[in-house]
Write a protein that holds these residues in place. Structure first.
Motif, PDB file in Angstrom:
ATOM      1  N   LEU A 198       0.926  -1.177  -0.020  1.00 24.02           N
ATOM      2  CA  LEU A 198       0.041  -0.045  -0.102  1.00 24.02           C
ATOM      3  C   LEU A 198       0.950   1.022  -0.045  1.00 24.02           C
ATOM      4  CD1 LEU A 198      -2.839   1.296   0.134  1.00 24.02           C
ATOM      5  CD2 LEU A 198      -2.483   0.971   2.685  1.00 24.02           C
ATOM      6  N   ASN A 199       1.822   1.346   0.731  1.00 22.57           N
ATOM      7  CA  ASN A 199       2.816   2.385   0.704  1.00 22.57           C
ATOM      8  C   ASN A 199       3.228   2.804  -0.612  1.00 22.57           C
ATOM      9  OD1 ASN A 199       5.462   3.152   3.407  1.00 22.57           O
ATOM     10  ND2 ASN A 199       4.663   4.404   1.435  1.00 22.57           N
ATOM     11  N   VAL A 200       3.589   1.629  -1.417  1.00 24.05           N
ATOM     12  CA  VAL A 200       3.989   2.132  -2.869  1.00 24.05           C
ATOM     13  C   VAL A 200       2.803   2.532  -3.565  1.00 24.05           C
ATOM     14  CG1 VAL A 200       4.985   1.013  -5.057  1.00 24.05           C
ATOM     15  CG2 VAL A 200       6.123   0.181  -2.806  1.00 24.05           C
ATOM     16  N   THR A 201       1.691   1.862  -3.234  1.00 27.09           N
ATOM     17  CA  THR A 201       0.566   2.454  -4.265  1.00 27.09           C
ATOM     18  C   THR A 201       0.232   3.688  -3.920  1.00 27.09           C
ATOM     19  OG1 THR A 201      -0.130   0.272  -4.299  1.00 27.09           O
ATOM     20  CG2 THR A 201      -1.960   1.752  -4.719  1.00 27.09           C
ATOM     21  N   ILE A 202       0.065   4.378  -2.555  1.00 35.68           N
ATOM     22  CA  ILE A 202      -0.511   5.770  -2.318  1.00 35.68           C
ATOM     23  C   ILE A 202       0.892   6.863  -2.578  1.00 35.68           C
ATOM     24  CG2 ILE A 202      -1.830   5.098  -0.496  1.00 35.68           C
ATOM     25  CD1 ILE A 202       0.325   5.950   1.561  1.00 35.68           C
ATOM     26  N   ASN A 203       2.105   6.182  -2.709  1.00 34.89           N
ATOM     27  CA  ASN A 203       3.185   7.112  -3.277  1.00 34.89           C
ATOM     28  C   ASN A 203       3.111   7.273  -4.606  1.00 34.89           C
ATOM     29  OD1 ASN A 203       4.082   6.847  -0.632  1.00 34.89           O
ATOM     30  ND2 ASN A 203       6.212   6.024  -1.040  1.00 34.89           N
ATOM     31  N   LEU A 204       2.561   6.266  -5.371  1.00 41.18           N
ATOM     32  CA  LEU A 204       2.230   6.370  -6.782  1.00 41.18           C
ATOM     33  C   LEU A 204       1.134   7.209  -7.095  1.00 41.18           C
ATOM     34  CD1 LEU A 204       3.327   2.903  -8.140  1.00 41.18           C
ATOM     35  CD2 LEU A 204       4.746   4.990  -8.451  1.00 41.18           C
ATOM     36  N   ALA A 205       0.054   7.014  -6.383  1.00 44.81           N
ATOM     37  CA  ALA A 205      -1.249   7.594  -6.686  1.00 44.81           C
ATOM     38  C   ALA A 205      -1.128   9.064  -6.379  1.00 44.81           C
ATOM     39  CB  ALA A 205      -2.284   6.953  -5.775  1.00 44.81           C
ATOM     40  N   MET A 206      -0.448   9.807  -5.435  1.00 45.94           N
ATOM     41  CA  MET A 206      -0.354  11.059  -5.204  1.00 45.94           C
ATOM     42  C   MET A 206       0.998  11.718  -5.352  1.00 45.94           C
ATOM     43  SD  MET A 206      -2.825  11.179  -1.789  1.00 45.94           S
ATOM     44  CE  MET A 206      -2.712   9.593  -1.114  1.00 45.94           C
ATOM     45  N   ASP A 207       1.671  11.026  -5.922  1.00 48.88           N
ATOM     46  CA  ASP A 207       3.236  11.427  -6.263  1.00 48.88           C
ATOM     47  C   ASP A 207       4.035  12.279  -5.124  1.00 48.88           C
ATOM     48  OD1 ASP A 207       5.460  12.036  -7.930  1.00 48.88           O
ATOM     49  OD2 ASP A 207       4.587  13.559  -9.012  1.00 48.88           O
ATOM     50  N   TYR A 208       3.826  11.344  -3.991  1.00 48.26           N
ATOM     51  CA  TYR A 208       4.241  12.050  -2.786  1.00 48.26           C
ATOM     52  C   TYR A 208       5.023  10.947  -2.089  1.00 48.26           C
ATOM     53  CZ  TYR A 208       3.429  15.139   1.249  1.00 48.26           C
ATOM     54  OH  TYR A 208       3.687  16.145   2.334  1.00 48.26           O
ATOM     55  N   GLU A 209       5.841  11.245  -1.418  1.00 47.25           N
ATOM     56  CA  GLU A 209       6.797  10.333  -0.525  1.00 47.25           C
ATOM     57  C   GLU A 209       6.494  10.106   0.873  1.00 47.25           C
ATOM     58  OE1 GLU A 209      11.033  11.586  -1.123  1.00 47.25           O
ATOM     59  OE2 GLU A 209      10.922  11.294  -3.084  1.00 47.25           O
ATOM     60  N   PHE A 210       5.392   9.237   0.835  1.00 50.15           N
ATOM     61  CA  PHE A 210       4.950   8.953   2.114  1.00 50.15           C
ATOM     62  C   PHE A 210       5.767   7.900   2.754  1.00 50.15           C
ATOM     63  CE2 PHE A 210       0.700  10.136   0.049  1.00 50.15           C
ATOM     64  CZ  PHE A 210       0.341  10.960   1.042  1.00 50.15           C
ATOM     65  N   VAL A 211       5.826   7.907   4.184  1.00 49.43           N
ATOM     66  CA  VAL A 211       6.243   6.539   4.684  1.00 49.43           C
ATOM     67  C   VAL A 211       5.268   6.084   5.451  1.00 49.43           C
ATOM     68  CG1 VAL A 211       7.923   5.484   6.439  1.00 49.43           C
ATOM     69  CG2 VAL A 211       8.774   7.319   4.770  1.00 49.43           C
ATOM     70  N   ILE A 212       4.767   4.907   5.719  1.00 54.68           N
ATOM     71  CA  ILE A 212       3.793   4.224   6.618  1.00 54.68           C
ATOM     72  C   ILE A 212       4.587   3.703   7.599  1.00 54.68           C
ATOM     73  CG2 ILE A 212       1.767   2.804   6.771  1.00 54.68           C
ATOM     74  CD1 ILE A 212       0.898   3.001   4.102  1.00 54.68           C
ATOM     75  N   ASP A 213       4.728   4.072   8.820  1.00 55.79           N
ATOM     76  CA  ASP A 213       5.487   3.681  10.020  1.00 55.79           C
ATOM     77  C   ASP A 213       4.504   2.829  10.671  1.00 55.79           C
ATOM     78  OD1 ASP A 213       7.767   4.976   9.371  1.00 55.79           O
ATOM     79  OD2 ASP A 213       7.071   6.912  10.437  1.00 55.79           O
ATOM     80  N   THR A 214       4.979   1.393  11.051  1.00 54.17           N
ATOM     81  CA  THR A 214       4.378   0.523  11.681  1.00 54.17           C
ATOM     82  C   THR A 214       5.241  -0.050  12.809  1.00 54.17           C
ATOM     83  OG1 THR A 214       5.107  -1.265  10.318  1.00 54.17           O
ATOM     84  CG2 THR A 214       3.160  -0.448   9.546  1.00 54.17           C
ATOM     85  N   PRO A 215       5.302   0.904  13.902  1.00 58.16           N
ATOM     86  CA  PRO A 215       6.316   0.677  15.160  1.00 58.16           C
ATOM     87  C   PRO A 215       6.129  -0.634  15.812  1.00 58.16           C
ATOM     88  CG  PRO A 215       5.023   2.286  15.766  1.00 58.16           C
ATOM     89  CD  PRO A 215       4.755   2.209  14.178  1.00 58.16           C
ATOM     90  N   LEU A 216       4.655  -1.298  15.766  1.00 58.87           N
ATOM     91  CA  LEU A 216       4.311  -2.424  16.518  1.00 58.87           C
ATOM     92  C   LEU A 216       4.399  -3.815  15.623  1.00 58.87           C
ATOM     93  CD1 LEU A 216       1.540  -0.989  18.322  1.00 58.87           C
ATOM     94  CD2 LEU A 216       3.726  -0.822  18.811  1.00 58.87           C
TER      95      LEU A 216
END
Length: 221
Positions: A140-158
């Protein structure tokens, strides 16, 4: 816009509150997003709002009630029992919930200039939910980055922590007592130790017992 900013997916439960405390230590600015998807217990929304207000966290509440129409489940319907049959997903599983929640969180994050989206999903101590797996989050991280052309990081500390290790993390953050006494995990809508009988309460209690035993013995998990 600030780059050192995070949006925490926040329900007011043990996991997301632990993530909130961690984010407050690591980011200059933290905001929370909470989803109203027709939960059985509006107390969950009230609990999240109270915690956010207590720590002066700007909270955004998004209406996701459409999920209840598309995927009836035990978290939103009182006529569906909370149960898990062998070989099947629990009745508390909501198809597409994390897919939708994280996608909407990403839209909000971009508008707010936040690069980090923090969510408390865990593959180590989960109930078989496919949308809590590391492979899903990475995809999903890859998908939303491509969808919005924005460098999101989905952090999952747990992601790779057991419930006991999540309690240890809360303690490391100086938040153990707060998380234990002020969060809502129970499927029956009871704050803190909950009903003691639903799957969420049993998982939580087992984690508490394991962590407190390790702490008494001076062990780290």
């Amino acid at each position: 816009m600030q780059s050192n900013k995070a949006i925490v997916v926040f329900s007011g439960g043990q996991d997301s509150t632990t993530c909130l405390f961690k984010a407050m230590k690591e980011f200059d600015t933290v905001e929370a997003v909470t989803f109203d998807y027709g939960q059985r217990h509006k107390l969950e929304l009230e609990c999240a709002a109270r915690i956010a207000a207590e720590f002066n966290i700007q909270q955004h509440v998004l209406d996701m009630s459409l999920i209840n129409q598309l995927a009836p489940n035990a978290l939103t319907r009182t006529d569906i029992a909370i149960e898990q049959k062998e070989g099947e997903l629990p009745s508390t599983f909501v198809d597409g919930r994390n897919l939708l929640f994280l996608s909407f969180a990403a839209v909000l994050a971009k508008q707010k200039g936040a690069k980090h989206i923090i969510t408390g999903v865990s593959q180590s101590d989960f109930s078989g939910y496919p949308d809590c797996r590391d492979v899903f989050i990475k995809s999903l991280n890859v998908t939303i980055n491509l969808a919005m052309d924005y460098e999101f990081v989905i952090d999952t500390p747990l992601m790779w922590l057991t419930k006991a290790q999540t309690w240890q993390l809360a303690d490391d953050l100086g938040a153990y007592d707060y998380v234990k006494n002020n969060t809502l995990t129970c499927y029956e809508g009871i704050i803190a130790d909950g009903c003691g009988e639903c799957p969420a309460c049993l998982l939580r209690a087992r984690g508490v017992d394991q962590y407190e035993a390790a702490r008494r013995e001076g062990r780290r998990l």
